[in-house]
Design an enzyme around this catalytic site. Structure first.
Site, PDB file in Angstrom:
ATOM      1  CD  GLU A  23      -0.723 -15.715  10.179  1.00 45.73           C
ATOM      2  OE1 GLU A  23       0.471 -15.770  10.544  1.00 45.73           O
ATOM      3  OE2 GLU A  23      -1.674 -16.097  10.897  1.00 45.73           O
ATOM      4  NE  ARG A  66      31.187 -13.967 -12.197  1.00 44.26           N
ATOM      5  CZ  ARG A  66      32.312 -13.680 -11.584  1.00 44.26           C
ATOM      6  NH1 ARG A  66      32.752 -12.433 -11.541  1.00 44.26           N
ATOM      7  NH2 ARG A  66      33.022 -14.628 -10.996  1.00 44.26           N
ATOM      8  CD  GLN A 112      20.479 -25.893 -23.760  1.00 45.44           C
ATOM      9  OE1 GLN A 112      21.106 -26.873 -23.381  1.00 45.44           O
ATOM     10  NE2 GLN A 112      19.811 -25.870 -24.911  1.00 45.44           N
ATOM     11  CD  GLN A 128      24.321 -24.026  -7.587  1.00 44.42           C
ATOM     12  OE1 GLN A 128      24.022 -24.073  -6.406  1.00 44.42           O
ATOM     13  NE2 GLN A 128      25.398 -24.624  -8.069  1.00 44.42           N
TER      14      GLN A 128
END
Length: 390
Positions: free
Chosen positions: A250, A276, A287, A347
């Protein structure tokens, strides 16, 4: 998962073909519907049959039961691709809940019980689940309180289980119980019992969750549930060892799935960053955004390499204490990778990352259950330390 592996038969072509099949299935049968399934709180039972028709449910199980024997290295693409391209922990958890519910049946059930239970589950006709956790504790399995008292050719089961994946509609539930004297304590008094889902006295309550919204998760109550003694798995008192062995498979599956979810976050973040535009340039041209994406890749690639290593060790039969420790550490590393990538993806997406309907938002909510389920981070560290003699 089951230990029916043949590492010598694994080829890159086999792994690629399986990954391609799972990717197509996830992109067409799962991803377009996940938002609707989350809203509904479940996905259609028909999805089990469609997965079974492709051989996905039977991967790793013997052919006589409708399965396909497979090594860890061959099963790895199933978990990884299903997570990356289906992007739903809820679907993954319930669709593959048989991989934690069936192994004790396969390893310790009688021939008649295996023949009765395993084929319809692998065919997608029935659902299997595992029930260990109780309201009073989870990882401390030795302290469980659900009892199974032998009475003639039956066990009388009383107690509760909670946070049970597929618990609302499971046809077969592999349950950890306390047998023997009423006052028995510790790991020595634990047994494993297979309980049919239609048993009188079994009641189920659906639980609402932060994530995994389309995975039915249940609180189970056993009120004088009568279970035929032939459904005892292994010997009385041998359940603790069965549970511990089952946990290893598992936890490895959770680790590989976490890797796939991290990749899903990276995929969405990269696509968003390329299209975007801010301040006259695509996000990816800044950067600071490129560095976020590189940091995600650094963790993804290290996790992928570790998953491959642990799988190869298992296929080579090296599953002693060192391997158990590796599984524990890998689960922590993989879920931390998932957590980091989900956070960074949200973010990068900015406001869109906070909106329902994005992959990263869903996975962000699912991180914690991955870090807790199958053994919380703290338990994994302590178990790894013991296995390593620290």
């Amino acid at each position: 998962m089951t230990a029916t592996s043949d590492a010598s038969s694994v080829s890159d072509e086999d792994r690629t073909a399986l990954a391609d099949t799972v990717t197509r299935f996830a992109r067409t049968e799962i991803a377009p519907h996940v938002d609707a399934w989350d809203a509904a709180g479940e996905f259609p039972r028909s999805l089990y049959r469609r997965a079974a028709d492709l051989g996905l449910l039977g991967l790793g199980y013997p052919e006589p039961y409708g399965g396909t024997p497979a090594s860890y290295l061959l099963r790895l693409p199933l978990w990884r691709a299903l997570s990356r391209h289906g992007a739903s922990g809820g679907v993954l958890a319930s669709l593959l809940s048989h991989n934690i519910g069936l192994p004790p049946v396969l390893a310790h059930g009688s021939d008649a019980v295996r023949a009765e239970v395993i084929p319809p589950v692998l065919a997608g006709e029935q659902i299997a689940a595992l029930a260990i956790t109780e309201p009073g504790g989870g990882s401390d399995v030795a302290q469980l309180k659900t009892t199974a008292r032998r009475e003639g050719d039956e066990y009388i089961v009383n107690g509760e289980k909670v946070f049970i994946t597929s618990g609302m509609r499971a046809d077969w539930i592999t349950v950890a119980v306390r047998t023997g004297d009423a006052g028995s304590k510790g790991s020595g008094g634990i047994s494993m019992l297979l309980i049919p889902g239609h048993s009188p006295g079994l009641s189920r309550s659906k639980l609402d969750k932060m994530g995994w919204l389309c995975s039915d998760t249940a609180h189970l109550r056993f009120d004088n549930v009568r279970v035929p003694a032939r459904y005892l798995l292994g010997e009385e008192g041998a359940g603790f060892r069965i549970i511990m062995a089952n946990f290893n498979g598992e936890r490895f599956g959770l680790a590989v799935s976490a890797l796939g979810f991290a990749e899903a976050c990276y995929d969405e973040a990269l696509a968003w960053a390329r299209q975007r535009k801010t301040f006259g340039a695509a996000l990816v041209e800044h950067q600071v955004i490129r560095h976020k994406l590189v940091d995600m890749q650094m963790r993804i690639q290290s996790t992928a390499a570790w998953c491959e290593s642990v799988a190869a060790q298992a296929d080579a039969g090296r599953t002693g204490p060192e391997w158990v420790a590796q599984v524990c550490l890998l689960k922590n590393h993989a879920t931390q990778t998932m957590q980091f990538c989900a956070d960074q993806a949200v973010q990068i997406l900015g406001g869109m990352g906070f909106m329902r309907g994005t992959v990263s938002e869903r996975i962000y909510r699912e991180v914690k259950v991955m870090m807790i389920g199958g053994g919380a981070e703290e338990i994994m560290k302590d178990l790894a330390a013991k296995q390593l003699g620290i």
